[in-house]
Design an enzyme around this catalytic site. Structure first.
Site, PDB file in Angstrom:
ATOM      1  N   SER A   2       0.796  -1.231   0.000  1.00 52.22           N
ATOM      2  CA  SER A   2       0.000   0.000   0.000  1.00 52.22           C
ATOM      3  C   SER A   2       0.828   1.281   0.000  1.00 52.22           C
ATOM      4  CB  SER A   2      -0.958   0.021   1.184  1.00 52.22           C
ATOM      5  OG  SER A   2      -0.255   0.209   2.389  1.00 52.22           O
TER       6      SER A   2
ATOM      7  N   LYS B 223       0.462   4.323   6.772  1.00 50.03           N
ATOM      8  CA  LYS B 223      -0.207   5.192   5.795  1.00 50.03           C
ATOM      9  C   LYS B 223       0.321   6.618   5.942  1.00 50.03           C
ATOM     10  CE  LYS B 223      -3.126   1.910   4.681  1.00 50.03           C
ATOM     11  NZ  LYS B 223      -2.635   0.979   3.722  1.00 50.03           N
TER      12      LYS B 223
END
Length: 180
Positions: free
Chosen positions: A29, A71
């Site tokens: 990700s 993230k």
């Protein structure tokens, strides 16, 4: 000698549990910045006493999950996030008409941000919460889809500061597997 070893062990454990924590990146990700198997050091103090800024990369455990995620903070408290025409826009909560495209120089050229499974295109950010996205937008379970919980009922798409483990401080070495 025994008291010295106990002291050194105590200092090392204190640093390990309260100041810095090592992690291995799992998933794709955050590519191209971080790859599967990269080893990172997480600063656990900055989120507690310092300030986090747009663009900082954090490690946290989302509500309803048990594994840590990595993230990038994209929106800060008091803003409204809009995803429109595959672009990310930031709007002021006081004046929703004053929106601007988020400059994301850290993303590869041509990266687009689509609306995910929840089909929401507007995300208000209130209180001490943060909205986060992975850099690899097509392969990221992030705030756009409530971290895989689907944005229905009680699922939350924001990250509360208490859920944060820390801010990524250092990438020690990349995964050796990628280089063989």
């Amino acid at each position: 000698l025994v008291s010295f070893l106990v002291f050194v062990t105590g200092v090392v454990l204190f640093i390990r549990f309260f100041v810095f924590n090592p992690y291995t990146v799992v998933g794709q990700s955050m590519e191209p910045m971080f790859h599967q198997g990269d080893f990172i050091i997480v600063d656990k103090i900055t989120p507690k006493v310092g300030t986090l800024e747009r663009g900082d990369i954090i490690v946290f455990v989302p509500q309803g999950k048990t594994v840590p995620y990595i993230k990038r903070i994209v929106w800060l408290p008091g803003e409204i996030v809009k995803i429109n025409n595959n672009k990310v826009m930031i709007c002021s909560s006081e004046d929703e008409d004053s929106c601007w495209d988020l400059p994301e120089a850290y993303l590869p050229v041509g990266t687009s941000t689509s609306i995910r499974s929840c089909q929401k295109s507007e995300f208000p950010v209130d209180g001490d919460w943060f909205f986060v996205l992975g850099d690899n937008r097509d392969h990221s379970t992030d705030s756009r889809c409530c971290f895989g919980l689907a944005c229905y009922k009680d699922a939350n798409y924001l990250v509360y500061d208490a859920d944060m483990i820390g801010k990524v401080a250092l990438k020690l070495y990349p995964s050796i597997e990628r280089h063989w």
